[in-house]
Design a protein around this motif. Structure first.
Motif, PDB file in Angstrom:
ATOM      1  N   TYR A  63      -3.383  -8.248  10.628  1.00  0.00           N
ATOM      2  CA  TYR A  63      -3.225  -7.715   9.269  1.00  0.00           C
ATOM      3  C   TYR A  63      -2.491  -6.366   9.282  1.00  0.00           C
ATOM      4  N   VAL A  67       1.322  -5.444   7.680  1.00  0.00           N
ATOM      5  CA  VAL A  67       1.629  -4.347   6.749  1.00  0.00           C
ATOM      6  C   VAL A  67       2.616  -3.366   7.410  1.00  0.00           C
ATOM      7  N   LEU A 109      -9.505   1.451   7.035  1.00  0.00           N
ATOM      8  CA  LEU A 109      -9.514   0.135   6.382  1.00  0.00           C
ATOM      9  C   LEU A 109     -10.631   0.066   5.341  1.00  0.00           C
ATOM     10  N   ASN A 114      -6.607  -0.180  -1.867  1.00  0.00           N
ATOM     11  CA  ASN A 114      -5.700  -1.321  -1.933  1.00  0.00           C
ATOM     12  C   ASN A 114      -4.727  -1.252  -0.767  1.00  0.00           C
ATOM     13  N   GLU A 115      -3.966  -2.313  -0.616  1.00  0.00           N
ATOM     14  CA  GLU A 115      -3.078  -2.394   0.548  1.00  0.00           C
ATOM     15  C   GLU A 115      -2.010  -1.304   0.519  1.00  0.00           C
ATOM     16  N   LEU A 118      -3.189   1.812   2.296  1.00  0.00           N
ATOM     17  CA  LEU A 118      -3.086   1.647   3.751  1.00  0.00           C
ATOM     18  C   LEU A 118      -1.619   1.747   4.172  1.00  0.00           C
ATOM     19  N   GLY A 258      -1.981  -8.216  -0.952  1.00  0.00           N
ATOM     20  CA  GLY A 258      -2.627  -8.439   0.349  1.00  0.00           C
ATOM     21  C   GLY A 258      -4.074  -8.854   0.207  1.00  0.00           C
ATOM     22  N   LEU A 260      -6.802  -7.287   1.404  1.00  0.00           N
ATOM     23  CA  LEU A 260      -7.561  -6.165   1.940  1.00  0.00           C
ATOM     24  C   LEU A 260      -9.070  -6.358   1.746  1.00  0.00           C
ATOM     25  N   ILE A 263     -10.306  -8.345   4.481  1.00  0.00           N
ATOM     26  CA  ILE A 263     -10.245  -7.552   5.720  1.00  0.00           C
ATOM     27  C   ILE A 263     -11.426  -6.574   5.781  1.00  0.00           C
ATOM     28  N   GLN A 264     -11.775  -6.001   4.627  1.00  0.00           N
ATOM     29  CA  GLN A 264     -12.903  -5.070   4.602  1.00  0.00           C
ATOM     30  C   GLN A 264     -14.215  -5.771   4.918  1.00  0.00           C
TER      31      GLN A 264
END
Ligand code: ZN
Length: 457
Positions: A63, A67, A109, A114-115, A118, A258, A260, A263-264
């Motif tokens: 991931y 990005v 992260l 939001n993406e 990051l 994304g 995210l 991912i979190q």
């Protein structure tokens, strides 16, 4: 005739535009060649991956790579061998080494909303790489300390990181390689915002993320301050970004594209790192009778200590898993299970007070003398950083980092962060010790203890 007027108007408009739009920054003076940035980054990356815990989770690493590479490709960054990895560390940070290796803390992260936020931090880090800020600062340090080396040229040298380490330039706290000046931060903000906009991320999100960090600056939760100490705010960072927005590439910005949130969830489910790659299990090395470094894990809860230290009152908080004991010489030892090897502290904090000869503390001078005497006291000690200002409780202090041989079996190094504080007449010293591989992991606990220090409890 009218054509001239039109041309003049166009020129005026362009001039006004150019005045409002800051010029994109360019790399500064540098002793290193670009190829040496890459070589140096590789050497330091090995060190980072021994000392930090790279999360062995393909989904997370993929991931951040996706990005990061989107920025590299569409942001038109220079052709360095970039790569991106996630390290398990709850502080909100990311850092890039010269030549491209980039590491994202799990704390970042978790904190990004939001993406695009990051991506903004990654674009900021990549800008430090492209602008070669790390080796620019290292060049200045080399030029000051070893002009002969500059004349002889650094070209063709192997083991650049070892060479710099001899000069006290490493990856420790306040390292010139990953901790930058305010003007460099402005440059990285500007190029970073432009880069993320080009890649389709709304640059306003970088400003929002900084706003969030700034608003949590006074929070007793030390986790946010790591980013701000490596990347000191140039002051009007948010306003400066907002002023440049009209000149950034226009959207569509698709920050929400994304995954995210997913991912979190993956980050939240990570178990605590079992051990960094170069750690060994705690206990006694078979057949040797020697103690090996334990894996230190802390809940984050603290206890309070109130007592006396060489005739003066002292109070501080410390991890609930640890104990405070008085050493025979009157100093205090704060450590946990397997924290000592013989009389040597393997991890924890040594608290002491040092009388000054004329009854007054000259903090810079006395710190220097104290650190020198420590460095000469054996275990192959080496100074890793110049004293940096810190606040210990309500008092100004200085923090200096050393490295030395760890007393644990295995011949590894430890980090010793020496914090000196003026108590009026005596200098209070806190030596925060951990095996190098675990120092980052314990740093929050050390910082919490330093912040809680009181002399008139
Ligand atoms: Zn920065």
């Amino acid at each position: 005739m009218w054509k001239r007027w039109v041309a003049l108007l166009v020129i005026c408009a362009l001039a006004a535009f150019a005045a409002a739009q800051k010029k994109m920054p360019k790399p500064g003076w540098n002793l290193f060649k670009k190829q040496q940035d890459i070589q140096l980054g590789r050497e330091y990356a090995q060190q980072v991956e021994r000392q930090m815990y790279v999360v062995p989770n393909k989904e997370l690493n993929d991931y951040v790579t996706r990005v990061g590479m989107r920025l590299v490709r569409q942001g038109g960054l220079e052709d360095y061998p970039y790569y991106f990895k996630v390290v398990q560390d709850d502080s909100i940070n990311a850092f890039a080494l010269p030549g491209g290796p980039t590491y994202v803390h799990t704390g970042l992260l978790k904190a990004a909303e939001n993406e695009a936020q990051l991506a903004g931090v990654l674009a900021h880090e990549l800008s430090h790489v492209v602008l070669r800020h790390g080796t620019h600062q290292a060049s200045r340090a080399v030029a000051l300390q070893a002009p002969a080396m500059v004349l002889g040229g650094l070209v063709g040298r192997s083991g650049l990181s070892a060479l710099l380490a001899q000069m006290g330039i490493g990856l420790g706290a306040n390292s010139v390689l990953i901790g930058f000046s305010r003007s460099m931060e402005s440059e990285a903000d500007l190029l970073g915002a432009y880069t993320m906009a080009k890649a389709g991320y709304n640059p306003l999100e970088l400003a929002r993320f900084f706003e969030k960090l700034e608003s949590e600056r006074g929070n007793p939760n030390w986790l946010v301050s790591r980013f701000l100490s490596d990347h000191p705010s140039p002051g009007n960072r948010i306003q400066a970004l907002e002023e440049q927005l009209p000149y950034m590439p226009r959207g569509p910005y698709n920050a929400e594209e994304g995954d995210l949130a997913h991912i979190q969830q993956v980050v939240a489910q990570l178990s605590a790192p079992k051990r960094a790659p170069d750690q060994e299990p705690a206990g006694t090395a078979p057949g040797t009778g020697q103690v090996t470094a334990p894996v230190i894990s802390l809940s984050g809860n603290v206890r309070e200590y109130k007592g006396s230290l060489r005739g003066g009152a002292v109070a501080f908080s410390y991890p609930e898993e640890w104990q405070v004991e008085a050493n025979p010489d009157g100093s205090l030892r704060v450590t946990g299970e397997n924290g000592t090897v013989g009389s040597a502290l393997g991890f924890g904090v040594l608290v002491d007070a040092v009388p000054t000869h004329d009854g007054r503390v000259d903090l810079p001078g006395d710190t220097k003398a104290y650190v020198q005497s420590l460095a000469q006291s054996g275990r192959n000690a080496k100074t890793e950083s110049e004293p940096a200002e810190v606040t210990a409780g309500e008092s100004p202090g200085l923090a200096t980092r050393l490295s030395s041989d760890s007393p644990y079996a295995g011949g590894r190094r430890e980090i010793d962060m020496v914090v000196t504080v003026d108590r009026g007449g005596t200098m209070v010293v806190l030596i925060c010790v951990a095996p190098a591989a675990q120092f980052t992991h314990l740093e929050d606990a050390f910082q919490a203890l330093i912040r809680s220090l009181r002399f008139n409890p």
